[in-house]
Design a protein around this motif. Structure first.
Motif, PDB file in Angstrom:
ATOM      1  N   GLU A  69      13.192  62.586  53.818  1.00  0.00           N
ATOM      2  CA  GLU A  69      11.684  62.794  53.849  1.00  0.00           C
ATOM      3  C   GLU A  69      10.824  62.586  52.119  1.00  0.00           C
ATOM      4  N   VAL A  70       9.157  62.946  52.326  1.00  0.00           N
ATOM      5  CA  VAL A  70       9.339  63.446  50.942  1.00  0.00           C
ATOM      6  C   VAL A  70       9.021  64.946  50.978  1.00  0.00           C
ATOM      7  N   ASP A  71      10.011  64.254  48.824  1.00  0.00           N
ATOM      8  CA  ASP A  71      10.185  66.266  48.823  1.00  0.00           C
ATOM      9  C   ASP A  71       9.137  66.473  47.718  1.00  0.00           C
ATOM     10  N   THR A  72       7.616  67.073  48.661  1.00  0.00           N
ATOM     11  CA  THR A  72       6.524  67.870  48.131  1.00  0.00           C
ATOM     12  C   THR A  72       6.828  68.730  46.969  1.00  0.00           C
ATOM     13  N   ALA A  73       7.342  69.127  46.900  1.00  0.00           N
ATOM     14  CA  ALA A  73       7.929  69.924  45.942  1.00  0.00           C
ATOM     15  C   ALA A  73       8.362  69.922  44.459  1.00  0.00           C
ATOM     16  N   SER A  74       9.177  68.135  44.519  1.00  0.00           N
ATOM     17  CA  SER A  74       9.537  67.503  43.725  1.00  0.00           C
ATOM     18  C   SER A  74       8.878  66.215  42.974  1.00  0.00           C
ATOM     19  N   VAL A 123      -0.737  55.822  43.566  1.00  0.00           N
ATOM     20  CA  VAL A 123       0.212  56.265  43.636  1.00  0.00           C
ATOM     21  C   VAL A 123       0.370  55.241  45.364  1.00  0.00           C
ATOM     22  N   LEU A 124       1.853  54.820  45.865  1.00  0.00           N
ATOM     23  CA  LEU A 124       1.022  53.926  47.002  1.00  0.00           C
ATOM     24  C   LEU A 124       1.417  53.100  46.321  1.00  0.00           C
ATOM     25  N   GLY A 125       2.070  52.923  44.987  1.00  0.00           N
ATOM     26  CA  GLY A 125       2.924  51.037  44.346  1.00  0.00           C
ATOM     27  C   GLY A 125       4.143  50.468  44.754  1.00  0.00           C
ATOM     28  N   SER A 126       4.678  49.503  44.403  1.00  0.00           N
ATOM     29  CA  SER A 126       5.770  49.663  43.981  1.00  0.00           C
ATOM     30  C   SER A 126       6.997  50.292  43.967  1.00  0.00           C
ATOM     31  N   SER A 127       6.663  50.968  42.908  1.00  0.00           N
ATOM     32  CA  SER A 127       7.478  51.981  42.027  1.00  0.00           C
ATOM     33  C   SER A 127       7.467  53.547  43.287  1.00  0.00           C
ATOM     34  N   SER A 128       6.114  53.447  43.754  1.00  0.00           N
ATOM     35  CA  SER A 128       6.791  54.741  44.799  1.00  0.00           C
ATOM     36  C   SER A 128       7.082  54.260  45.888  1.00  0.00           C
ATOM     37  N   LEU A 147       7.458  53.807  53.120  1.00  0.00           N
ATOM     38  CA  LEU A 147       7.260  54.572  53.887  1.00  0.00           C
ATOM     39  C   LEU A 147       6.514  54.313  54.993  1.00  0.00           C
ATOM     40  N   THR A 148       6.768  55.589  55.724  1.00  0.00           N
ATOM     41  CA  THR A 148       5.595  55.422  57.273  1.00  0.00           C
ATOM     42  C   THR A 148       4.260  55.428  56.492  1.00  0.00           C
TER      43      THR A 148
END
Length: 311
Positions: free
Chosen positions: A23-28, A46-51, A56-57
């Motif tokens: 799951e996405v670790d929002t604190a990190s 955000v939400l590119g290849s390195s992301s 991701l759903t």
């Protein structure tokens, strides 16, 4: 915030930290954003290849953009990938990320479907017509199997469809043509040309590129900010030395055993392992079905960090 024209500087493609349960670790993620901002970057992508956006759903993508846009709060421009197979699906992504506060969207050509250049151009026109924020073309033929020529990109820029190009094609000739066109055509004012290559930033900026979108910038944002500054100040000897240090650090992407994992698993695993070793993120997990690095491979990442003065 209002997107600067052209967008310039260092705009790292932000990794997506995950928990052991994937799951996405929002604190990190917040710590990573703070690490990048304190490193002096000029924007966030955000939400590119390195992301790992392909893994991701839609729900996880929403968590990422909500977290980053909410935390940055207008300090820096936030670009978000609106990356999907076809125009209607991309427009869904555009609506989602702009509702969350994205200042610009980054869009590839359609994929999975077989497309003609005329259909690729129509795709970008329709996306731009449905987007309330600037649209940046993402040239990534290794993943979408369609090349964006400089001519097509610049013609769409002249129509007001595109605000910029993020080039991850590895085609330096086409990249130079885009840079020269952006500087030489009066009908494309404010058009941004950004390189996605970590290892030829000095050359790209020497050509006249506006900035860089380096995955390795997650690990060493200060290094890329220094490199950008040296190039802009004409300190080419310092720029070359910094670029060569970063090239050495980039060797971490090859720590993974090619006999048991793909290049993406190795590279993204290395970036996340480096962020974990630097204390930025809590867990180096990558999204399924990528293969995790072994303990020995993580140890090799640490040696690259030490060699670059980061541990």
């Amino acid at each position: 915030m209002t997107m600067p024209t052209p967008l310039t500087g260092v705009v790292p493609p932000v990794c997506t930290p995950l928990t052991p349960e994937r799951e996405v670790d929002t604190a990190s993620l917040v710590r990573l954003v703070d690490h990048l901002v304190s490193g002096g970057v000029d924007g966030l992508f955000v939400l590119g290849s390195s992301s790992e956006t392909a893994y991701l759903t839609d729900g996880q993508r929403k968590v990422v953009i909500d977290t980053v846009a909410g935390h940055v709060g207008g300090q820096l421009p936030v670009l978000a990938g609106a990356i999907d197979m076809t125009t209607p699906r991309v427009l869904d992504q555009v609506r989602a990320v702009t509702a969350a506060g994205a200042d610009g969207v980054v869009v590839t050509a359609p994929f999975y479907t077989r497309t003609h250049p005329a259909e690729v151009a129509r795709h970008f026109r329709l996306v731009a017509a449905g987007s309330p924020v600037p649209v940046f073309a993402y040239d990534l033929p290794v993943s979408v199997h369609s090349k964006l020529t400089a001519e097509l990109v610049l013609d769409l820029a002249a129509e007001g469809v595109l605000a910029g190009l993020k080039d991850s094609s590895g085609d330096e000739g086409n990249f130079r043509e885009a840079v020269l066109g952006a500087r030489g055509r009066a009908d494309v004012p404010g058009f941004s040309v950004l390189t996605g290559s970590e290892t030829v930033v000095d050359a790209a900026l020497g050509m006249g590129a506006d900035g860089v979108v380096p995955g390795l910038g997650n690990v060493d944002p200060e290094g890329y900010v220094r490199l950008y500054r040296y190039c802009r100040e004409g300190e080419w000897a310092l720029a070359r030395a910094e670029q060569e240090r970063l090239c050495g650090l980039f060797g971490m992407v090859r720590v993974g055993d090619a006999g048991r994992m793909g290049g993406s698993s190795s590279a993204l695993g290395a970036f996340k392992a480096a962020l974990f070793l630097r204390g930025v993120i809590a867990c180096p997990a990558t999204a399924e079905p990528q293969v995790p690095l072994s303990s020995g491979e993580v140890e090799r990442v640490g040696k690259f960090l030490a060699g670059a003065g980061l541990l």
